[in-house]
Design a protein around this motif. Structure first.
Motif, PDB file in Angstrom:
ATOM      1  N   ALA A  56     -10.137  -2.478  -0.171  1.00 54.57           N
ATOM      2  CA  ALA A  56      -9.462  -3.250   1.362  1.00 54.57           C
ATOM      3  C   ALA A  56      -9.021  -4.690   0.893  1.00 54.57           C
ATOM      4  O   ALA A  56     -10.147  -5.697   0.517  1.00 54.57           O
ATOM      5  CB  ALA A  56      -9.663  -2.649   2.338  1.00 54.57           C
ATOM      6  N   ILE A  70      -3.760   0.646  -3.023  1.00 59.07           N
ATOM      7  CA  ILE A  70      -2.978  -0.978  -3.157  1.00 59.07           C
ATOM      8  C   ILE A  70      -1.838  -1.038  -4.462  1.00 59.07           C
ATOM      9  O   ILE A  70      -2.659  -1.440  -5.779  1.00 59.07           O
ATOM     10  CB  ILE A  70      -3.846  -1.896  -3.067  1.00 59.07           C
ATOM     11  CG1 ILE A  70      -4.589  -1.691  -1.504  1.00 59.07           C
ATOM     12  CG2 ILE A  70      -2.909  -3.337  -2.842  1.00 59.07           C
ATOM     13  CD1 ILE A  70      -5.558  -2.587  -1.457  1.00 59.07           C
ATOM     14  N   THR A  89       0.821  -1.146  -0.227  1.00 59.68           N
ATOM     15  CA  THR A  89       0.025  -0.208   0.118  1.00 59.68           C
ATOM     16  C   THR A  89       0.779   1.428   0.167  1.00 59.68           C
ATOM     17  O   THR A  89       2.037   1.335   0.857  1.00 59.68           O
ATOM     18  CB  THR A  89      -0.882  -0.179   1.008  1.00 59.68           C
ATOM     19  OG1 THR A  89      -1.687  -1.429   1.298  1.00 59.68           O
ATOM     20  CG2 THR A  89      -1.648   1.398   1.212  1.00 59.68           C
ATOM     21  N   ALA A  94      -7.142   1.598  -2.703  1.00 64.86           N
ATOM     22  CA  ALA A  94      -6.977   0.848  -0.820  1.00 64.86           C
ATOM     23  C   ALA A  94      -8.748   1.341  -0.374  1.00 64.86           C
ATOM     24  O   ALA A  94      -9.068   0.399   0.495  1.00 64.86           O
ATOM     25  CB  ALA A  94      -5.684   1.536  -0.736  1.00 64.86           C
TER      26      ALA A  94
END
Lengths: 248, 248
Positions: free
Chosen positions: A161, A135, A115, A157
């Motif tokens: 997630a 990400i 990340t 992100a």
DNA sequence: TATAGTTGTCTATATCAATAGACAAATTAT
DNA sequence: ATAATTTGTCTATTGATATAGACAACTATA
């Protein structure tokens, strides 16, 4: 590509044996040198390209090392590799389905993930604020055990997630996105270029130094145009060609 | 493309100065080295790439020769060239319209033309009998005085007799086809690859040896799907990127 | 005017790349 | 068997590539 007898260039920073190795690879891809058949003998190749036999031998040695040719003393030098894979690119570009018919097995291996804050380029592509978390996935596409692509992919992100774990499990971008309620997506834009492979690509794609990679920079969007994925992919030019599908 | 510090490879058939020249060109295209600004000093570049200062000087000398850089004793080395042109490719790919906004002037120069029998590849693409006559055009696309593409194009000689004169007059494929009552056409297929430029391309595109060209092989068809044109185009990868337009 | 920073030139050395020639080793054809 | 063909190995020579160091020439600035 065309049957032009393009000549070899001297003192240009690219050694003659490397140029001739490229020509032979090209010849194989074009079907000039047939698979499983013998290459012309070294003296013939040396004459054709206007160089010394030892120079041709250097080129052949590199391709033997690379697994493209096999040399047998007294018999000849034989072509091992097959023609280039044809990788389709269009609005519905998918890794796995695109190579159906040309390969029996293919999947995407997740090499690493992290990340990081989005730089300007990624933020613009994904339509998020610069510096917000994204990400990053490093992946390798493999078909029949051979690496055929190397990609770096970014997702927002916040919205995606944990996509790295899903990706590692499924080995598929399409399957991973399904877990985030995205059942379909389109390729919005693709920009294409080419360059020499860098050290990382050489290692990951199992290439010899000096190899050329095709580079695509693409943005995938949902059906209503929302950007979800930004990716840079590298394809070894000696093993893959890109087939643009306009319709679809 | 990405901010990865890819390292330089030794004893791979490509000299270090050529690799570093490529990296600098890439840096310019990516905007790492800004136009009209000074490059980092030679000692800094040498340290960054892990080579001797003289090696960097060789790379710079090649790029000065190429017209990309200008070195001034005591002051520094300056970037002359601009970023890559972005050449759109899609169903309605046209040379001139595609570069609008990025260039002020562009046209296609006819280098030579000839009539020859169609080989298997061309015959299949154009849907004609193998061995029947086809007209072959060698052209160069120019924008603002700089060569940006080099193409070899084939037409059915029977249907498009004399297209070479029209092409020479108008400098446009689209305009030439209009004289044969073809007011619109679509790109049916495009296959993309990359390789090192051959001797002819080096000369025609004003490239330095070792340069990479993007290669497209395309078939254009009438609105009802009849193939009319088969073409192989080469684009210098250091000056042009291809932008795939899915819609349109 | 000094000084620091930059490109330009020179010498020297070691390694890589390419050519040249000769012959050995293995295979295939006569 | 013998000869012809083909790849493999060796020596030698030349030029290009890369490193190293020193210093000159030029520019900008403190």
């Amino acid at each position: 590509m065309i049957g032009l007898a393009s000549s070899i260039e001297r003192r240009n920073g690219v050694s003659l044996w490397r140029q001739i190795a490229d020509r032979i690879l090209q010849g194989i891809a074009n079907g000039d040198f047939v698979e499983n058949a013998a290459l012309p003998p070294e003296v013939a190749l040396a004459e054709r390209y206007g160089v010394n036999r030892h120079t041709v031998r250097n080129a052949i040695a590199a391709l033997v090392q690379e697994g493209v040719l096999r040399a047998e003393q007294g018999r000849g030098t034989f072509v091992l590799s097959r023609k280039r894979l044809s990788y389709p690119i269009g609005a519905r570009t998918r890794f796995s389905t695109g190579l159906q018919g040309q390969t029996t097995e293919r999947h995407i291996a997740l090499l690493s993930s992290s990340t990081e804050p989005a730089n300007r380029r990624i933020a613009e592509a994904l339509g998020i604020a610069r510096g917000s978390a994204v990400i990053r996935l490093e992946t390798r596409g493999e078909a029949d055990g051979h690496p055929v692509s190397r990609a770096t992919t970014w997702f927002d992100a916040k919205r995606f997630a944990g996509i790295e774990t899903t990706m590692a499990e499924t080995g598929s971008i399409t399957a991973s996105l399904k877990r985030f309620a995205i059942n379909d997506y389109l390729r919005h834009s693709t920009v294409l270029s080419a360059r020499h492979a860098d050290a990382d690509d050489l290692a990951d794609l199992d290439l010899q130094p000096g190899a050329i990679v095709l580079v695509t920079v693409a943005v995938n969007v949902t059906l209503d145009g929302q950007p979800i994925q930004f990716a840079e992919s590298r394809f070894p030019a000696e093993r893959v060609e890109l087939k643009l599908s306009v319709n679809d």
